[in-house]
Design an enzyme around this catalytic site. Structure first.
Site, PDB file in Angstrom:
ATOM      1  N   CYS A   1       0.831  -1.203   0.000  1.00  0.00           N
ATOM      2  CA  CYS A   1       0.000   0.000   0.000  1.00  0.00           C
ATOM      3  C   CYS A   1       0.865   1.252   0.000  1.00  0.00           C
ATOM      4  O   CYS A   1       1.387   1.654   1.039  1.00  0.00           O
ATOM      5  CB  CYS A   1      -0.940   0.006   1.212  1.00  0.00           C
ATOM      6  SG  CYS A   1      -2.052   1.441   1.258  1.00  0.00           S
TER       7      CYS A   1
ATOM      8  N   CYS B   1      -0.584   4.101   2.123  1.00  0.00           N
ATOM      9  CA  CYS B   1      -0.397   3.877   3.560  1.00  0.00           C
ATOM     10  C   CYS B   1       1.036   4.168   3.994  1.00  0.00           C
ATOM     11  O   CYS B   1       1.268   4.807   5.021  1.00  0.00           O
ATOM     12  CB  CYS B   1      -0.735   2.433   3.932  1.00  0.00           C
ATOM     13  SG  CYS B   1      -2.332   1.841   3.368  1.00  0.00           S
ATOM     14  N   ASP B   2       2.003   3.675   3.229  1.00  0.00           N
ATOM     15  CA  ASP B   2       3.385   3.637   3.703  1.00  0.00           C
ATOM     16  C   ASP B   2       4.362   4.523   2.930  1.00  0.00           C
ATOM     17  O   ASP B   2       5.517   4.650   3.323  1.00  0.00           O
ATOM     18  CB  ASP B   2       3.900   2.193   3.667  1.00  0.00           C
ATOM     19  CG  ASP B   2       3.083   1.270   4.561  1.00  0.00           C
ATOM     20  OD1 ASP B   2       2.579   1.752   5.591  1.00  0.00           O
ATOM     21  OD2 ASP B   2       2.947   0.087   4.227  1.00  0.00           O
TER      22      ASP B   2
END
Length: 322
Positions: free
Chosen positions: A142, A145-146
């Site tokens: 992701c 997300c990261d």
């Protein structure tokens, strides 16, 4: 052996942000929810080291701690959380009907007036040993997300579809360089997404290229690529590797009973969480292939609990009229 039957108002299948949020709202509405966590209590976030984009955590929080806190909050209001897996279901087609769920392939059966599905989706990985070893150490599924953790650094992304192109573009805005590995000699992404990728000077697309090995001991330090036409290998220095080859929704046990798309994502009615069967609601990544974020999953968990509460109220009203 005879069945061991237990009757509940609301059964929540799966944990994670969607399941636990559904449990919080359901419990507060006195629906007395019973939640089965599945094989991975807490869902995908239990494999995430840092969560920085969930509201309310100004310093960020690690995924497992966040899931423990959500579970504790659900239990505070009366949710019963059990570690176990729903392995089969028999869903009623009738309004006010009772749904049945088999637990752990055993003689244990839960009968429920409403079911909230929050089984999530599983990111597809390459399944090579070095990649698996470094999941959480620089290997992620992701970028949204990261990606923030790799600001100003060199990263690589694997994939050729719209999601891969979108995530490559996102990474290009915050990273120094993005190397995009495409297995074939063309991208599957839409022309618009291909144009976006090709317009960004810090994205290098490598066609006919696959991951041979992720380099590093505790964290990602590099990537060994292989040209699948010539067999030539090349090492590059990166600190993050993003896998964007798709997700598989965990919905197999509902096949043949609930409407789903060709990939297996559950289809819900309009902006609600209602499935095609009365009293069955779907939340989180099991029905969301667009956003797949913890905060959106939590939002649909809330919606599912509210939909379940309204459904039960309508059934009770109808019975009173009769």
């Amino acid at each position: 052996m005879s069945e061991q039957i237990e009757r509940v108002k609301t059964l929540i299948i799966g944990s994670g942000p969607a399941g636990y949020t559904a449990a919080i709202y359901a419990a507060r509405a006195d629906l007395k929810p019973l939640l089965y966590t599945g094989m991975e209590p807490g869902g995908q976030l239990t494999t995430t080291t840092e969560v920085d984009n969930f509201p309310g955590y100004p310093e960020g929080i690690d995924g497992p701690t966040m899931m423990v806190q959500l579970q504790q909050q659900a239990e505070r209001f009366g949710t019963e959380v059990r570690i176990g897996m729903v392995t089969a279901v028999e869903l009623s087609k009738e309004v006010g009907g009772i749904h049945r769920a088999t637990i752990d392939d055993s003689d244990k059966v839960i009968e429920a007036e409403t079911i909230i599905i929050s089984t999530g989706a599983t990111a597809k990985y390459l399944n090579i040993p070095s990649e698996q070893k470094l999941r959480g150490g620089g290997v992620s599924a992701c970028a949204v997300c990261d990606g923030f953790f790799y600001k100003g650094q060199d990263v690589a992304i694997v994939g050729a579809g719209d999601t891969a192109a979108e995530e490559a573009s996102y990474l290009a805005n915050i990273c120094n360089k993005v190397t995009m590995l495409v297995r074939k000699d063309y991208m599957r992404a839409s022309k618009a997404m291909q144009h976006r990728v090709n317009s960004l000077k810090n994205i290098e697309v490598r066609y006919n290229t696959e991951v041979d090995e992720v380099l590093g001991d505790q964290v990602v330090e590099g990537l060994r690529m292989v040209n699948n036409q010539t067999g030539e290998k090349e090492d590059i220095a990166i600190t993050g590797l993003f896998i964007a080859i798709g997700h598989k929704p965990n919905t197999d046990i509902f096949k043949g009973q609930l409407d789903m798309d060709e990939t297996g994502y559950l289809i819900t009615e309009g902006k609600s969480t209602k499935t095609n069967l009365p009293g069955v609601f779907a939340s989180g990544d099991a029905q969301d292939k667009e956003y797949r974020q913890a905060v959106t999953a939590a939002g649909t968990g809330c919606m599912a609990a509210l939909d379940a509460e309204r459904y039960l109220a309508s059934v009770e009203t109808a019975e009173e009229v009769v």
